[in-house]
Design an enzyme around this catalytic site. Structure first.
Site, PDB file in Angstrom:
ATOM      1  CB  SER A   9      44.324  32.435  46.083  1.00  0.00           C
ATOM      2  OG  SER A   9      43.790  33.440  45.256  1.00  0.00           O
ATOM      3  CD  GLU A  82      44.290  38.364  36.376  1.00  0.00           C
ATOM      4  OE1 GLU A  82      44.438  37.139  36.249  1.00  0.00           O
ATOM      5  OE2 GLU A  82      43.310  38.866  36.955  1.00  0.00           O
ATOM      6  CB  CYS A 141      31.405  22.029  50.258  1.00  0.00           C
ATOM      7  SG  CYS A 141      33.209  21.864  50.326  1.00  0.00           S
ATOM      8  CB  ILE A 166      39.409  36.752  29.773  1.00  0.00           C
ATOM      9  CG1 ILE A 166      40.873  36.648  29.318  1.00  0.00           C
ATOM     10  CG2 ILE A 166      39.238  37.857  30.808  1.00  0.00           C
ATOM     11  CD1 ILE A 166      41.849  36.263  30.393  1.00  0.00           C
ATOM     12  CB  CYS A 179      33.700  20.784  45.197  1.00  0.00           C
ATOM     13  SG  CYS A 179      32.715  20.691  46.718  1.00  0.00           S
TER      14      CYS A 179
END
Length: 183
Positions: A9, A82, A141, A166, A179
């Site tokens: 994501s 990660e 938005c 980081i 955006c």
């Protein structure tokens, strides 16, 4: 049959929270899990998987020299936080761990950096994972956030620099594609 999973994501979608929940679910059933996180990410201290909601847990760390095939003990599941920081060789090792040794491996990470470029680990996970899932997040938005932008101390977008820097909410914002290109 064990699989290699990639759950990705934009930032702030709850990847670490989801991973901690999966670890809890396995352990609640009496099964053993091994958690790993990138050594380079020390925002919350080395060897910690931390949710911005508060929960955290100790984890082993991996760096570029870590060999998952040699170092992972016999467990019911391997969880990687990660995962964008994995090397191509490490993703191949994790794929082998699932396919040959029968250990499910669930990786959580970003797909791309602040310039829209893929991370090496993410690119190989997208190529080799048996199951790919996007965790959803929302742009300011109101559209689905799929990208990340880096911002400077002045709050303005940074469009060049090293791929890895980081940081958390003070350095990065999650945004939709529109955006990303208009900011």
């Amino acid at each position: 049959m064990a699989k290699l999973y990639f759950r990705y994501s934009a930032m702030n979608a709850g990847k670490s929270t989801a991973m901690l929940q999966v670890a809890h679910n396995y352990e609640e059933q009496g099964q053993s899990v091994k958690l790993y996180t990138a050594a380079i990410d020390n925002r919350y201290g080395g060897g910690k998987v931390t949710s911005r909601l508060g929960p955290q847990r100790n984890a082993e760390v991996f760096d570029a020299s870590f060999d998952f095939l040699k170092e992972v003990p016999k467990v019911s599941c391997v969880l990687i936080d990660e995962a964008q920081f994995l090397s191509s060789a490490q993703v191949k090792q994790l794929h082998q761990l699932a396919q040959v040794k029968g250990v499910p491996v669930i990786c959580y990470g970003l797909r791309s950096d602040f310039m829209g470029e893929p991370f090496e680990g993410a690119a190989y996970l997208l190529a080799l994972a048996d199951d790919i899932e996007e965790l959803k997040n929302i742009c300011s938005c109101g559209k689905k956030a799929t990208m990340n932008i880096r911002v400077g101390a002045d709050g303005k977008r940074v469009t060049s620099g090293e791929q890895i820097d980081i940081g958390g909410n003070e350095r990065y914002k999650h945004v939709c594609g529109r955006c990303f290109y208009s900011s």
